[in-house]
Write an enzyme that holds these catalytic residues in place. Structure first.
Site, PDB file in Angstrom:
ATOM      1  N   CYS A  25      62.365  50.445  51.746  1.00  0.00           N
ATOM      2  CA  CYS A  25      62.093  50.292  53.174  1.00  0.00           C
ATOM      3  C   CYS A  25      60.595  50.408  53.417  1.00  0.00           C
ATOM      4  CB  CYS A  25      62.848  51.366  53.956  1.00  0.00           C
ATOM      5  SG  CYS A  25      62.649  51.256  55.739  1.00  0.00           S
TER       6      CYS A  25
ATOM      7  N   HIS B 292      70.855  46.907  56.655  1.00  0.00           N
ATOM      8  CA  HIS B 292      69.714  47.823  56.563  1.00  0.00           C
ATOM      9  C   HIS B 292      68.901  47.797  57.858  1.00  0.00           C
ATOM     10  CE1 HIS B 292      66.227  49.691  54.350  1.00  0.00           C
ATOM     11  NE2 HIS B 292      65.600  49.136  55.370  1.00  0.00           N
ATOM     12  N   GLU B 293      68.567  46.584  58.320  1.00  0.00           N
ATOM     13  CA  GLU B 293      67.765  46.454  59.543  1.00  0.00           C
ATOM     14  C   GLU B 293      68.561  46.884  60.776  1.00  0.00           C
ATOM     15  OE1 GLU B 293      64.806  46.263  58.906  1.00  0.00           O
ATOM     16  OE2 GLU B 293      64.846  45.320  56.945  1.00  0.00           O
TER      17      GLU B 293
ATOM     18  N   HIS C  91      68.362  50.495  61.547  1.00  0.00           N
ATOM     19  CA  HIS C  91      67.143  50.913  62.244  1.00  0.00           C
ATOM     20  C   HIS C  91      67.330  50.872  63.764  1.00  0.00           C
ATOM     21  CE1 HIS C  91      64.291  51.566  59.040  1.00  0.00           C
ATOM     22  NE2 HIS C  91      64.539  50.393  58.500  1.00  0.00           N
TER      23      HIS C  91
END
Length: 175
Positions: A101, A143-144, A147
């Site tokens: 990341c 993953h994004e 966030h």
């Protein structure tokens, strides 16, 4: 003018806050942010980025898979901006894969993610899209997407034994 933005690092409170929905898809600031996120991803050798990573608390992410120094085996795709994305379906099976990341430099983790997903999002031109992703691109999206909910990949690890430094990753895993 496109600008490479500073990436917030782990410990910055913006990375732990849920991002806000975007209501004006054609807003000039949002459009510039999309361009800046794409530029930041390229310069940083990333394959994706979310707005909170540049201290902009919006539900906006970029998926930009391509081979680079950090991910030499990544498939190539055009950078895609996804506004107010939603994960609407996923495969029952999960697969562990190595993730890094931009906000957690120097560390990789072996993270379980759904192998296949179906998502909805608004593109930068205000159009609604529904799309399926598998394998590495599905991993980038998840993953994004984390966030946007104030999570980082470390939160998904099953064990601290699944952490490796970037240097050891490049030495042991990439070849």
């Amino acid at each position: 003018m496109t600008e490479v933005l500073q990436v917030a690092q782990l410990g910055n409170p913006v990375l732990r806050q849920p991002a806000q929905l975007v209501d004006n898809f054609l807003d000039k600031h949002l459009q510039q942010l999309v361009d800046n996120l794409i530029a930041t991803t390229k310069v940083s050798s990333g394959v994706g980025i979310a707005a909170p990573q540049v201290s902009e608390s919006y539900r906006l992410l970029i998926v930009a898979s391509r081979p680079n120094l950090r991910y030499p085996h990544a498939p190539k795709m055009e950078p895609t901006a996804m506004i107010n994305p939603r994960l609407i379906a996923h495969s029952p099976d999960m697969v562990k894969g190595w993730e890094g990341c931009l906000s957690v430099p120097g560390i990789r983790g072996l993270v379980p993610r759904y192998r296949a997903i179906e998502v909805e999002y608004i593109s930068r031109d205000g159009q609604k899209h529904r799309q399926e992703f598998t394998d590495f691109v599905a991993r980038i999206f998840q993953h994004e997407y984390d966030h946007l909910d104030g999570l980082v990949f470390l939160d998904r690890l099953e064990s601290t034994q699944d952490i490796i430094t970037e240097q050891e990753y490049q030495r042991q895993i990439v070849p």
